[in-house]
Design a protein around this motif. Structure first.
Motif, PDB file in Angstrom:
ATOM      1  N   GLY A  53       0.800  -1.218   0.000  1.00  0.00           N
ATOM      2  CA  GLY A  53       0.000   0.000   0.000  1.00  0.00           C
ATOM      3  C   GLY A  53       0.831   1.265   0.000  1.00  0.00           C
ATOM      4  N   CYS A  54       2.131   1.124   0.217  1.00  0.00           N
ATOM      5  CA  CYS A  54       3.047   2.277   0.138  1.00  0.00           C
ATOM      6  C   CYS A  54       3.911   2.120  -1.117  1.00  0.00           C
ATOM      7  N   ARG A  55       4.858   1.218  -1.062  1.00  0.00           N
ATOM      8  CA  ARG A  55       5.714   0.885  -2.207  1.00  0.00           C
ATOM      9  C   ARG A  55       6.332   2.130  -2.872  1.00  0.00           C
ATOM     10  N   PHE A  56       6.950   2.986  -2.078  1.00  0.00           N
ATOM     11  CA  PHE A  56       7.618   4.170  -2.629  1.00  0.00           C
ATOM     12  C   PHE A  56       8.988   3.748  -3.149  1.00  0.00           C
ATOM     13  N   GLU A  57       9.009   3.359  -4.435  1.00  0.00           N
ATOM     14  CA  GLU A  57      10.215   2.827  -5.051  1.00  0.00           C
ATOM     15  C   GLU A  57      11.245   3.895  -5.381  1.00  0.00           C
ATOM     16  N   GLN A  58      10.812   5.121  -5.526  1.00  0.00           N
ATOM     17  CA  GLN A  58      11.730   6.169  -5.982  1.00  0.00           C
ATOM     18  C   GLN A  58      11.839   7.318  -5.001  1.00  0.00           C
ATOM     19  N   LEU A  59      13.072   7.737  -4.794  1.00  0.00           N
ATOM     20  CA  LEU A  59      13.359   8.968  -4.082  1.00  0.00           C
ATOM     21  C   LEU A  59      13.537  10.033  -5.162  1.00  0.00           C
ATOM     22  N   ILE A  60      12.600  10.975  -5.235  1.00  0.00           N
ATOM     23  CA  ILE A  60      12.649  12.010  -6.263  1.00  0.00           C
ATOM     24  C   ILE A  60      13.633  13.109  -5.882  1.00  0.00           C
ATOM     25  N   ASP A  61      13.639  13.487  -4.606  1.00  0.00           N
ATOM     26  CA  ASP A  61      14.475  14.594  -4.167  1.00  0.00           C
ATOM     27  C   ASP A  61      14.744  14.451  -2.680  1.00  0.00           C
ATOM     28  N   LEU A  62      15.869  14.976  -2.259  1.00  0.00           N
ATOM     29  CA  LEU A  62      16.214  15.055  -0.839  1.00  0.00           C
ATOM     30  C   LEU A  62      16.975  16.353  -0.666  1.00  0.00           C
ATOM     31  N   CYS A  63      16.584  17.158   0.305  1.00  0.00           N
ATOM     32  CA  CYS A  63      17.260  18.446   0.499  1.00  0.00           C
ATOM     33  C   CYS A  63      17.339  18.784   1.979  1.00  0.00           C
ATOM     34  N   GLY A  64      18.260  19.678   2.296  1.00  0.00           N
ATOM     35  CA  GLY A  64      18.399  20.178   3.647  1.00  0.00           C
ATOM     36  C   GLY A  64      17.623  21.462   3.828  1.00  0.00           C
ATOM     37  N   LEU A  65      17.292  21.781   5.074  1.00  0.00           N
ATOM     38  CA  LEU A  65      16.603  23.027   5.410  1.00  0.00           C
ATOM     39  C   LEU A  65      17.204  23.617   6.670  1.00  0.00           C
ATOM     40  N   ASP A  66      17.285  24.929   6.712  1.00  0.00           N
ATOM     41  CA  ASP A  66      17.730  25.652   7.904  1.00  0.00           C
ATOM     42  C   ASP A  66      16.537  26.453   8.400  1.00  0.00           C
ATOM     43  N   TYR A  67      15.987  26.071   9.552  1.00  0.00           N
ATOM     44  CA  TYR A  67      14.779  26.705  10.062  1.00  0.00           C
ATOM     45  C   TYR A  67      15.051  27.924  10.935  1.00  0.00           C
ATOM     46  N   SER A  68      16.322  28.300  11.131  1.00  0.00           N
ATOM     47  CA  SER A  68      16.560  29.508  11.916  1.00  0.00           C
ATOM     48  C   SER A  68      15.964  30.680  11.152  1.00  0.00           C
ATOM     49  N   GLU A  69      15.329  31.579  11.846  1.00  0.00           N
ATOM     50  CA  GLU A  69      14.639  32.725  11.246  1.00  0.00           C
ATOM     51  C   GLU A  69      13.544  32.272  10.275  1.00  0.00           C
ATOM     52  N   TYR A  70      12.872  31.188  10.601  1.00  0.00           N
ATOM     53  CA  TYR A  70      11.819  30.653   9.744  1.00  0.00           C
ATOM     54  C   TYR A  70      10.682  31.656   9.628  1.00  0.00           C
ATOM     55  N   LYS A  71      10.348  32.030   8.420  1.00  0.00           N
ATOM     56  CA  LYS A  71       9.304  33.021   8.122  1.00  0.00           C
ATOM     57  C   LYS A  71       9.522  34.310   8.901  1.00  0.00           C
ATOM     58  N   ASP A  72      10.801  34.699   9.055  1.00  0.00           N
ATOM     59  CA  ASP A  72      11.196  35.917   9.770  1.00  0.00           C
ATOM     60  C   ASP A  72      10.683  35.943  11.209  1.00  0.00           C
ATOM     61  N   MET A  73      10.526  34.777  11.810  1.00  0.00           N
ATOM     62  CA  MET A  73      10.094  34.681  13.199  1.00  0.00           C
ATOM     63  C   MET A  73      11.129  33.874  13.975  1.00  0.00           C
ATOM     64  N   VAL A  74      10.992  33.870  15.271  1.00  0.00           N
ATOM     65  CA  VAL A  74      11.843  33.033  16.104  1.00  0.00           C
ATOM     66  C   VAL A  74      11.314  31.604  16.004  1.00  0.00           C
ATOM     67  N   TRP A  75      12.180  30.661  15.637  1.00  0.00           N
ATOM     68  CA  TRP A  75      11.797  29.269  15.462  1.00  0.00           C
ATOM     69  C   TRP A  75      12.018  28.514  16.759  1.00  0.00           C
ATOM     70  N   GLU A  76      11.021  27.841  17.229  1.00  0.00           N
ATOM     71  CA  GLU A  76      11.117  27.012  18.423  1.00  0.00           C
ATOM     72  C   GLU A  76      11.279  25.570  17.974  1.00  0.00           C
ATOM     73  N   GLY A  77      12.440  25.007  18.193  1.00  0.00           N
ATOM     74  CA  GLY A  77      12.667  23.619  17.809  1.00  0.00           C
ATOM     75  C   GLY A  77      14.016  23.452  17.142  1.00  0.00           C
ATOM     76  N   PRO A  78      14.307  22.226  16.688  1.00  0.00           N
ATOM     77  CA  PRO A  78      15.589  21.976  16.030  1.00  0.00           C
ATOM     78  C   PRO A  78      15.764  22.851  14.796  1.00  0.00           C
ATOM     79  N   ARG A  79      17.004  23.197  14.523  1.00  0.00           N
ATOM     80  CA  ARG A  79      17.300  24.129  13.432  1.00  0.00           C
ATOM     81  C   ARG A  79      17.310  23.458  12.059  1.00  0.00           C
ATOM     82  N   PHE A  80      17.928  22.293  11.941  1.00  0.00           N
ATOM     83  CA  PHE A  80      18.137  21.668  10.636  1.00  0.00           C
ATOM     84  C   PHE A  80      17.197  20.487  10.413  1.00  0.00           C
ATOM     85  N   ALA A  81      16.743  20.367   9.166  1.00  0.00           N
ATOM     86  CA  ALA A  81      15.869  19.257   8.793  1.00  0.00           C
ATOM     87  C   ALA A  81      16.283  18.727   7.427  1.00  0.00           C
TER      88      ALA A  81
END
Length: 197
Positions: free
Chosen positions: A49-77
């Protein structure tokens, strides 16, 4: 499978590794725990029911200053986009790095070999370490490059520039001189512009 059925199926498959599951604008996004990331990705690839055979994309994110606000939580995803050809469905998986000082998650190269260059890019640009990656080295910046240019605290202007010197027949580094200047748009109004008087 409709989006609600996919969300329920994925939630069942991920079990305790699941943090959140959201359907927004017709797309499913799940967040998984960093310690269960690799096993969650294997389950999404293999489960009925899942069978996700392909990884289309993988990217990093830096959440510091997320949407010009103070981010509560881990910085990198790390965000991965998965595709199931056999089930005709897509989804997004997000995992936050547990440590901001040394952002690290498991490598998924053993699950999808195509993750190799994506993970190298996230390492190069964000400094996210992929545990278990057998060739984690820079892919876009110079080997002598210091820092990670997509981090939000990376300086906008550099200190040195790299160029090829034909006389020395090698790459040389030179100090950068950048003049700070104020850019003010200049508005020119002409009589009769656009047919207006």
């Amino acid at each position: 499978m409709n989006m609600q059925a996919l969300q329920e199926r994925v939630s069942t498959v991920l079990g305790d590794a699941l943090v959140t599951s959201v359907v927004d604008r017709g797309e499913l996004t799940v967040q998984v725990k960093p310690e269960g990331y690799l096993e969650a990705m294997k389950a999404l690839r293999d489960a009925e029911g899942c069978r996700f055979e392909q990884l289309i994309d993988l990217c990093g994110l830096d959440y510091s200053e997320y949407k010009d606000m103070v981010w509560e939580g881990p910085r990198f995803a790390v965000v991965s986009h998965l595709l199931s050809i056999s089930e005709n469905q897509r989804m997004r998986v997000k995992v936050f790095c547990a440590d901001d000082d040394l952002p690290m998650v498991a490598s998924v190269v053993e699950v999808w070999t195509g993750a190799n260059w994506f993970e190298r890019e996230a390492f190069d640009l964000y400094g996210i370490v992929f545990d278990g990656h057998n060739d984690l080295r820079r892919i876009l910046t110079d080997y002598g490059f210091i820092g990670h240019p997509m981090r939000k605290d990376f300086p906008v202007t550099g200190h040195v520039e790299m160029r090829y010197d034909a006389e020395q027949q090698r790459v040389v580094y030179q100090p950068v001189t950048v003049e700070t200047r104020q850019i003010t748009p200049r508005i020119i109004r002409e009589d009769g512009y656009g047919g207006l008087q």
